[in-house]
Scaffold this active site. Structure first.
Site, PDB file in Angstrom:
ATOM      1  N   TYR A  72       0.842  -1.202   0.000  1.00  0.00           N
ATOM      2  CA  TYR A  72       0.000   0.000   0.000  1.00  0.00           C
ATOM      3  C   TYR A  72       0.886   1.264   0.000  1.00  0.00           C
ATOM      4  CZ  TYR A  72      -3.371   3.402   1.810  1.00  0.00           C
ATOM      5  OH  TYR A  72      -4.154   4.504   1.993  1.00  0.00           O
TER       6      TYR A  72
ATOM      7  N   ASP B 107      -0.602  -7.210   7.152  1.00  0.00           N
ATOM      8  CA  ASP B 107      -1.682  -6.243   6.962  1.00  0.00           C
ATOM      9  C   ASP B 107      -2.813  -7.011   6.282  1.00  0.00           C
ATOM     10  OD1 ASP B 107      -3.429  -4.316   5.954  1.00  0.00           O
ATOM     11  OD2 ASP B 107      -1.833  -2.859   5.585  1.00  0.00           O
TER      12      ASP B 107
ATOM     13  N   LYS C  66     -11.832   0.067   5.730  1.00  0.00           N
ATOM     14  CA  LYS C  66     -12.234  -0.680   4.537  1.00  0.00           C
ATOM     15  C   LYS C  66     -13.348  -1.675   4.901  1.00  0.00           C
ATOM     16  CE  LYS C  66      -8.824   1.839   3.144  1.00  0.00           C
ATOM     17  NZ  LYS C  66      -7.444   1.384   3.143  1.00  0.00           N
TER      18      LYS C  66
END
Ligand SMILES: *Cc1c(COP(=O)(O)O)cnc(C)c1O
Length: 378
Positions: free
Chosen positions: A98, A170, A195
């Site tokens: 990310y 993650d 999310k």
């Protein structure tokens, strides 16, 4: 208990005065002591709060950990976790993680003396080759964003154990419904609850889950010392969202599969990236490792026939926006949006082009989503 039941019934911190069925919001910054040295489990909200700890209990149960903390953002969860390490320590991670995590590692924590190697995490030899006497951890993120490459988590944590490294995952993209990293040898899990866990695009938040006392002590200390804990109100919103996560994940995946299959049949689409498709190079790993393929689908548009701009302007249901995991479908162009902070060379290296499109599939009816795409691609 199964995940659907746990999501509803764990972390319910009811109000004893009125027998509320759900956990109230406790927006109190401070809590009264009964006498010196004796309180009812909470003294100050930076250190702990009943609404926040109800959510922590819930996520902890869903991941199968021993302790969890709720932070104000996903980045705050990652920042807090990095305080396990000290200057000079070296961490191995993926070259397709990310963007916000990449920036935090490469800019912020590198300046503070940590060192990072960004490698292809699908290549076990590359991971082994990056290990030095200073290496302390591997940082795993799977599937990658936006091209949905997968990491064989059990294989990576096996290497980590051989070298006495901490494994951190993650788990934002899959959620605890589809993947539980602890079952594959991971030591610490982080989430952006922004999310799928919250799922309604109305909170930013994060979580850290551990399964041993040493990490619990460190993380507990730093959440309080750094002040990275989430507000009671945000915790309550996420607690409300998480109860329907298992059902939402099923709807996201139904839609994702329908959209991926439709896109594969489309002449204006050059390539589709979805781990649930037989054409995905790691489809077998996805089937073996995960309980589902998730709600993210990416594809390469044939820009000679149709530009992303023309395509987006014809869509009626898909919202042009970054982020993911909400009930509404979002669409974006990573080249100019989510991945714009990457140098152009790195974007090309990662396999991105101007035609790459990323979709976060919402929970709308799959037929409506396919129809909208069909009209826009016609
Ligand atoms: C969004 C995201 C983050 C950051 O979370 P925020 O809540 O935006 O701070 C970290 N990791 C992954 C994989 C993400 O998708």
């Amino acid at each position: 208990m199964r995940v659907e039941t746990k999501a509803v019934h764990t972390g319910v911190n009811i109000d004893g005065s009125y027998n509320s069925v759900i956990t109230p919001i406790y927006p109190s910054s401070t809590f009264m002591f009964d006498e010196i040295g004796k309180n009812r489990g909470f003294d100050y909200t930076r250190s702990g709060n009943p609404t926040r700890s109800a959510l922590a209990d819930n996520i902890c149960a869903l991941e199968g950990g021993t302790a969890a903390w709720i932070t104000c953002t996903g980045m705050a969860a990652i920042t807090t976790t990095l305080f396990i390490f000290k200057p000079g320590d070296h961490i191995i991670t993926g070259d397709d993680i990310y963007g916000g995590t990449y920036r935090l590692f490469f800019d912020v924590f590198t300046r503070m003396g940590l060192r990072f190697s960004f490698v292809n995490m699908r290549d076990e030899a590359a991971i082994r080759a990056a290990i030095t006497p200073e290496t302390k951890a591997v940082w795993i993120e799977t599937p990658s964003n936006p091209l949905l490459n997968l990491v064989d988590v059990a294989a990576v944590t096996k290497i980590a154990r051989e070298h006495d490294l901490v494994s951190i995952a993650d788990n934002t993209f899959l959620s605890p419904c589809l993947f539980n990293p602890f079952e594959h040898g991971v030591d610490v899990i982080v989430h952006s609850t922004t999310k799928y866990i919250n799922g309604h695009s109305d909170v930013v938040g994060g979580a850290i889950v551990v399964r041993n006392d040493k990490h619990a002590e460190t993380i507990s200390y730093y959440v309080n010392a750094l002040g990275t804990g989430a507000s009671p109100f945000d915790s309550w919103l996420v607690l409300r969202g998480i109860k329907t996560m298992p059902q939402r994940m099923e709807a996201h995946m139904r839609g994702a599969m329908a959209v991926a299959r439709f896109l594969e049949s489309c002449p204006r689409v050059k390539r589709v990236y979805y781990p649930g498709l037989e054409s995905h190079p790691q489809h077998e790993l996805a089937k073996r490792q995960f309980r589902g393929f998730g709600g993210m689908v990416s594809f390469d548009l044939d820009v000679d026939q149709l530009t992303p701009q023309e395509f987006f302007s014809k869509l009626k249901l898909f919202v042009l926006a970054e982020s993911l995991g909400g009930v509404e479908s979002l669409i974006e162009q990573p080249w100019t949006m989510s991945h714009a902070s990457m140098p152009e060379e790195a974007r090309i290296q990662a396999g991105l082009s101007q035609g790459t499109v990323r979709i976060s599939i919402g929970i709308e009816h799959p037929d409506d989503l396919v129809e909208d795409l069909k009209n826009a691609l016609a």
